[in-house]
Design an enzyme around this catalytic site. Structure first.
Site, PDB file in Angstrom:
ATOM      1  N   HIS A 254     106.261 -42.957 -54.578  1.00 32.38           N
ATOM      2  CA  HIS A 254     105.753 -43.996 -53.685  1.00 32.38           C
ATOM      3  C   HIS A 254     106.543 -43.909 -52.378  1.00 32.38           C
ATOM      4  O   HIS A 254     107.514 -43.147 -52.288  1.00 32.38           O
ATOM      5  CB  HIS A 254     105.942 -45.388 -54.308  1.00 32.38           C
ATOM      6  CG  HIS A 254     107.387 -45.761 -54.403  1.00 32.38           C
ATOM      7  ND1 HIS A 254     108.188 -45.331 -55.446  1.00 32.38           N
ATOM      8  CD2 HIS A 254     108.187 -46.466 -53.572  1.00 32.38           C
ATOM      9  CE1 HIS A 254     109.417 -45.762 -55.249  1.00 32.38           C
ATOM     10  NE2 HIS A 254     109.454 -46.453 -54.120  1.00 32.38           N
TER      11      HIS A 254
ATOM     12  N   HIS B  55     109.964 -42.214 -46.085  1.00 32.94           N
ATOM     13  CA  HIS B  55     110.068 -41.020 -46.911  1.00 32.94           C
ATOM     14  C   HIS B  55     109.582 -41.324 -48.324  1.00 32.94           C
ATOM     15  O   HIS B  55     109.464 -42.483 -48.713  1.00 32.94           O
ATOM     16  CB  HIS B  55     111.519 -40.519 -46.967  1.00 32.94           C
ATOM     17  CG  HIS B  55     112.421 -41.447 -47.720  1.00 32.94           C
ATOM     18  ND1 HIS B  55     112.946 -42.591 -47.141  1.00 32.94           N
ATOM     19  CD2 HIS B  55     112.868 -41.424 -48.996  1.00 32.94           C
ATOM     20  CE1 HIS B  55     113.688 -43.220 -48.039  1.00 32.94           C
ATOM     21  NE2 HIS B  55     113.648 -42.546 -49.172  1.00 32.94           N
TER      22      HIS B  55
END
Length: 178
Positions: free
Chosen positions: A37, A121
């Protein structure tokens, strides 16, 4: 007390592309398909009485849907002994703006957020010490594109620590609207 964070879910095809990056590296604890995620805002332990204000504040966050591309790899810590290996996203601006709106909304609702600098990220691996080098992986895939996806919502996740790493459960979805 639930351990919560806001994030973006990845579609299955992108997760599959990222899972193909797994190579043997000393100390690497690779994230599973269910753990991949992009974290927007980490909240940590949130007392139950704070949840209604948190949910109301998140529901008030506005922003137009946008498209992201997962591109490139990087590390937190030196590539020779990383703490984390991650995949980047472009463009970063809409993600950073959504992060800022969420932090502002949480602050107005009296909910504390993590204060470290935000870098969009997707964590691919976390490393135990001693960590092996990912220099060859970075050299081979540093600017690789892994795919695109339309972002039309953000999610409140519950994070439960487990033997195989944290288990993330969607608690609530929030659609993006201009």
């Amino acid at each position: 007390m639930p351990r919560l964070f806001f994030g973006l879910e990845l579609p299955a095809n992108l997760k599959q592309q990222l899972l193909r990056l797994r190579v043997p590296v000393t100390g690497a604890r690779w994230q599973s398909r269910h753990q991949l995620h992009l974290t927007l805002v980490f909240l940590g332990q949130v007392p139950a009485p704070a949840l209604p204000a948190l949910l109301a504040a998140a529901a008030g966050v506005r922003g137009a849907p946008f498209e992201l591309e997962v591109r490139g790899l990087g590390t937190f810590g030196p590539p020779e002994q990383p703490r984390n290996l991650w995949a980047g996203v472009v463009p970063e601006t809409p993600v950073a703006e959504l992060h800022h709106r969420l932090v502002t909304a949480m602050g107005a609702a009296g909910v504390a957020t993590e204060s470290r600098r935000f870098r969009p990220h997707i964590t691919l691996a976390r490393f135990a010490r001693p960590a092996g080098s990912v220099v060859p992986l970075l050299a081979a895939r540093a600017d690789t594109g892994f795919g695109r996806w339309p972002v039309s919502e953000f999610v409140l996740f519950d994070s439960t620590p487990g033997a195989g790493g944290s288990v993330y459960t969607v608690r609530r979805r929030f659609p993006l609207m201009a």
